[in-house]
Design a protein around this motif. Sequence first.
Motif, PDB file in Angstrom:
ATOM      1  N   ARG A 230      33.670  25.295  23.866  1.00 22.33           N
ATOM      2  CA  ARG A 230      32.349  25.086  24.489  1.00 22.33           C
ATOM      3  C   ARG A 230      32.463  24.300  25.785  1.00 22.33           C
ATOM      4  NH1 ARG A 230      31.117  24.023  19.068  1.00 22.33           N
ATOM      5  NH2 ARG A 230      31.024  21.757  19.454  1.00 22.33           N
ATOM      6  N   GLN A 231      33.326  23.279  25.797  1.00 19.46           N
ATOM      7  CA  GLN A 231      33.416  22.439  26.992  1.00 19.46           C
ATOM      8  C   GLN A 231      34.088  23.179  28.142  1.00 19.46           C
ATOM      9  OE1 GLN A 231      31.966  19.307  27.278  1.00 19.46           O
ATOM     10  NE2 GLN A 231      32.389  19.764  29.448  1.00 19.46           N
ATOM     11  N   ILE A 232      35.149  23.921  27.865  1.00 22.44           N
ATOM     12  CA  ILE A 232      35.820  24.666  28.931  1.00 22.44           C
ATOM     13  C   ILE A 232      34.923  25.786  29.449  1.00 22.44           C
ATOM     14  CG2 ILE A 232      37.773  26.216  29.406  1.00 22.44           C
ATOM     15  CD1 ILE A 232      39.510  24.378  27.713  1.00 22.44           C
ATOM     16  N   ALA A 233      34.182  26.434  28.551  1.00 20.42           N
ATOM     17  CA  ALA A 233      33.223  27.456  28.992  1.00 20.42           C
ATOM     18  C   ALA A 233      32.165  26.843  29.906  1.00 20.42           C
ATOM     19  CB  ALA A 233      32.570  28.111  27.781  1.00 20.42           C
ATOM     20  N   LYS A 234      31.801  25.614  29.648  1.00 21.12           N
ATOM     21  CA  LYS A 234      30.814  24.920  30.485  1.00 21.12           C
ATOM     22  C   LYS A 234      31.409  24.515  31.832  1.00 21.12           C
ATOM     23  CE  LYS A 234      27.824  20.802  30.403  1.00 21.12           C
ATOM     24  NZ  LYS A 234      27.420  19.615  29.595  1.00 21.12           N
ATOM     25  N   ASP A 235      32.668  24.063  31.837  1.00 16.40           N
ATOM     26  CA  ASP A 235      33.298  23.584  33.067  1.00 16.40           C
ATOM     27  C   ASP A 235      33.766  24.722  33.981  1.00 16.40           C
ATOM     28  OD1 ASP A 235      32.938  20.964  32.266  1.00 16.40           O
ATOM     29  OD2 ASP A 235      34.958  20.740  31.449  1.00 16.40           O
ATOM     30  N   LEU A 236      34.072  25.880  33.420  1.00 18.61           N
ATOM     31  CA  LEU A 236      34.483  27.075  34.169  1.00 18.61           C
ATOM     32  C   LEU A 236      35.671  26.857  35.120  1.00 18.61           C
ATOM     33  CD1 LEU A 236      31.266  29.049  35.217  1.00 18.61           C
ATOM     34  CD2 LEU A 236      33.164  29.845  33.809  1.00 18.61           C
ATOM     35  N   PRO A 237      36.779  26.331  34.628  1.00 15.88           N
ATOM     36  CA  PRO A 237      37.981  26.326  35.480  1.00 15.88           C
ATOM     37  C   PRO A 237      38.521  27.743  35.662  1.00 15.88           C
ATOM     38  CG  PRO A 237      38.504  25.566  33.274  1.00 15.88           C
ATOM     39  CD  PRO A 237      37.026  25.713  33.323  1.00 15.88           C
ATOM     40  N   TYR A 238      38.254  28.599  34.691  1.00 16.18           N
ATOM     41  CA  TYR A 238      38.544  30.023  34.759  1.00 16.18           C
ATOM     42  C   TYR A 238      37.225  30.786  34.638  1.00 16.18           C
ATOM     43  CZ  TYR A 238      43.475  29.298  33.094  1.00 16.18           C
ATOM     44  OH  TYR A 238      44.786  28.924  32.912  1.00 16.18           O
ATOM     45  N   ILE A 239      37.197  31.981  35.206  1.00 15.45           N
ATOM     46  CA  ILE A 239      36.219  32.973  34.787  1.00 15.45           C
ATOM     47  C   ILE A 239      36.959  33.874  33.808  1.00 15.45           C
ATOM     48  CG2 ILE A 239      34.832  34.952  35.506  1.00 15.45           C
ATOM     49  CD1 ILE A 239      34.314  33.545  38.133  1.00 15.45           C
ATOM     50  N   PHE A 240      36.609  33.779  32.543  1.00 15.94           N
ATOM     51  CA  PHE A 240      37.264  34.575  31.509  1.00 15.94           C
ATOM     52  C   PHE A 240      36.749  36.008  31.618  1.00 15.94           C
ATOM     53  CE2 PHE A 240      37.189  30.175  30.132  1.00 15.94           C
ATOM     54  CZ  PHE A 240      38.513  29.969  29.770  1.00 15.94           C
ATOM     55  N   LEU A 241      37.646  36.948  31.861  1.00 12.75           N
ATOM     56  CA  LEU A 241      37.242  38.324  32.149  1.00 12.75           C
ATOM     57  C   LEU A 241      37.138  39.180  30.894  1.00 12.75           C
ATOM     58  CD1 LEU A 241      39.286  38.859  35.444  1.00 12.75           C
ATOM     59  CD2 LEU A 241      36.837  38.379  35.219  1.00 12.75           C
ATOM     60  N   TYR A 242      38.257  39.422  30.236  1.00 13.43           N
ATOM     61  CA  TYR A 242      38.180  40.246  29.033  1.00 13.43           C
ATOM     62  C   TYR A 242      39.429  40.071  28.174  1.00 13.43           C
ATOM     63  CZ  TYR A 242      41.422  43.520  31.290  1.00 13.43           C
ATOM     64  OH  TYR A 242      42.518  44.079  31.899  1.00 13.43           O
ATOM     65  N   CYS A 243      39.258  40.404  26.910  1.00 11.51           N
ATOM     66  CA  CYS A 243      40.349  40.461  25.953  1.00 11.51           C
ATOM     67  C   CYS A 243      40.651  41.940  25.717  1.00 11.51           C
ATOM     68  CB  CYS A 243      39.909  39.788  24.650  1.00 11.51           C
ATOM     69  SG  CYS A 243      41.147  39.791  23.343  1.00 11.51           S
ATOM     70  N   PRO A 244      41.849  42.420  26.079  1.00 11.55           N
ATOM     71  CA  PRO A 244      42.148  43.850  25.943  1.00 11.55           C
ATOM     72  C   PRO A 244      42.421  44.243  24.498  1.00 11.55           C
ATOM     73  CG  PRO A 244      44.076  42.696  26.702  1.00 11.55           C
ATOM     74  CD  PRO A 244      42.980  41.661  26.630  1.00 11.55           C
ATOM     75  N   ASP A 245      42.313  45.527  24.244  1.00  7.38           N
ATOM     76  CA  ASP A 245      42.674  46.066  22.939  1.00  7.38           C
ATOM     77  C   ASP A 245      44.115  46.553  22.960  1.00  7.38           C
ATOM     78  OD1 ASP A 245      40.119  45.638  22.052  1.00  7.38           O
ATOM     79  OD2 ASP A 245      39.504  47.742  22.139  1.00  7.38           O
ATOM     80  N   GLU A 246      44.764  46.433  21.824  1.00  5.51           N
ATOM     81  CA  GLU A 246      46.031  47.122  21.617  1.00  5.51           C
ATOM     82  C   GLU A 246      45.702  48.547  21.173  1.00  5.51           C
ATOM     83  OE1 GLU A 246      48.841  45.992  22.381  1.00  5.51           O
ATOM     84  OE2 GLU A 246      48.991  43.844  21.987  1.00  5.51           O
ATOM     85  N   LEU A 247      46.436  49.511  21.665  1.00  3.92           N
ATOM     86  CA  LEU A 247      46.256  50.907  21.266  1.00  3.92           C
ATOM     87  C   LEU A 247      47.649  51.454  20.948  1.00  3.92           C
ATOM     88  CD1 LEU A 247      44.049  53.058  20.951  1.00  3.92           C
ATOM     89  CD2 LEU A 247      44.590  53.828  23.263  1.00  3.92           C
ATOM     90  N   ILE A 248      47.909  51.661  19.668  1.00  4.57           N
ATOM     91  CA  ILE A 248      49.256  51.991  19.212  1.00  4.57           C
ATOM     92  C   ILE A 248      49.215  53.250  18.349  1.00  4.57           C
ATOM     93  CG2 ILE A 248      51.216  51.185  17.820  1.00  4.57           C
ATOM     94  CD1 ILE A 248      50.405  48.335  18.582  1.00  4.57           C
ATOM     95  N   ALA A 249      50.181  54.134  18.572  1.00  2.17           N
ATOM     96  CA  ALA A 249      50.307  55.351  17.768  1.00  2.17           C
ATOM     97  C   ALA A 249      51.627  55.316  17.015  1.00  2.17           C
ATOM     98  CB  ALA A 249      50.240  56.589  18.662  1.00  2.17           C
TER      99      ALA A 249
END
Length: 286
Positions: A230-249
């Motif tokens: 919560r605190q890091i999300a409030k301070d925004l040292p990063y803009i968190f973009l996305y968490c990718p998916d693994e796609l495995i066959a």
Amino acid sequence: PDQFKAYAAIFQNHQRFRYPAFKYVYLGFNLRLPLFQDLRVRQALSYAIDRDSIVKGIVLGLGQPLSGPFPVTSWAYDHSVPDPSYSLGKARALLAEAGWKPDSRGQLTKDGKPFTFTLMTNQGNKVRELCSEVIQQQLAKIGIKMEIRIIEWSTFIREYLDKKNFDAIVMGWQLGRDPDNYAMWHSSQQKEGQYNFCSYSNPLVDRLLVDGRQTFDPVKREAIYHHIHRQIAKDLPYIFLYCPDELIAIHKRFQGPLVAPLGLAWNFREWFVPKNEQRYPTVLAP
């Protein structure tokens, strides 16, 4: 085309797995620069970046936005923190409040200086390059001029990250299952070669990071890391973009693969091919 038909035929014989990877992609600020020390500016840039369009357009929907410094499947991730919203109106309002006003051409200026900076990322990662290009286009809508520099990996680390010689970066973290991220966020970890290269410093987060390392009760520890989120999300040292998916066959001949919080390979030693389907039987030496 025949090539695509061949690929389709191959994957008909495979079982496919998709699940969130234990990593994320982010835009990080150099917090030593006066330009990014104003929280309102960082908040405005966060509002101006459409993460959903990045996920849909660059990773073809194989991912999801995130709000903080842990992968979305981690028990440390605080799901009560809302995903960042996209709003050019809020972005413009915050920038105006911080003193940035558009000139006759729509370029943001303050004290006669234009709002411009350079975003760096490493060579050889096409997804990060494309992310940078999309961010460049999105920030241009609110009058920010952003240049992009793609730099060879070892030079990028030694001459730019380690020496704090950058404005902003697009990078990613692949993390362990334990959420101890002291090395990335504690204010003591800003020396050359350490991982807090964005120069983030918050005494509360410093204390919580130490508490997280010294607490063994899982319920109390989860509360500590949720507080960090919560605190890091409030301070925004990063803009968190996305968490990718693994796609495995994996070929259907294999039995045993199971998706768990540890991913797919956690029980790899239990995978097997029934004897009647084995193509390359094991031959034991005499």
